[in-house]
Design a protein around this motif. Structure first.
Motif: not given
Length: 140
Positions: A4-12, A14-28
């Motif tokens: 969780s700390l690693l993910r949090r660091g990666l989120e910080l 990231e450039v805003p607006g160029q991140g992943k798609a919202p979780p509801g739209l992702q399909r794995g």
């Protein structure tokens, strides 16, 4: 480091607006099931937002709050309501209802009325005692 700390660091980073798609739209690999699980997960708070601010809150008057929460005396209305109904039930009926609602334990039973004891008196009179003395003790 925890995941969780690693993910949090990666989120910080990231450039805003160029991140992943919202979780509801992702399909794995699991399709809709994974998207539904992601939607149900609680979203992490955004780093620039502080929940402890007073923006958008209305200031309440302490006097108004006091008057709103002050205890109200309902005695007058309750008395009028109680005095309005003058129907009195039959005493036998009320006793029967109270007996049905009473528990079977000894502590729930009303105290039993003790029978009045008559003062103990003797059957013999004073003359009988004198006669008894004369017969058995020989006193004249």
């Amino acid at each position: 480091m925890s995941a969780s700390l690693l993910r949090r660091g990666l989120e910080l980073l990231e450039v805003p607006g160029q991140g992943k798609a919202p979780p509801g739209l992702q399909r794995g690999r699991n399709g809709l099931r994974e998207a539904g699980a992601a939607r149900r997960r609680k979203r992490a708070p955004e780093p620039g937002r502080n929940g402890a601010t007073v923006k958008g809150r209305v200031v309440k008057s302490a006097i108004e709050e006091y008057h709103k929460k002050k205890a109200v005396n309902h005695l007058r209305e309750n008395l009028q309501y109680m005095l309005k109904g003058r129907l009195v039930a039959n005493r036998a009926v009320t006793e029967k209802v109270l007996a049905q609602n009473r528990g079977r334990k000894a502590k729930d039973q009303p105290p039993k009325k003790a029978a009045k004891k008559k003062p103990e008196g003797t059957v013999f009179t004073e003359e009988d005692f004198r006669k008894f003395e004369r017969e058995y003790f020989g006193i004249p």
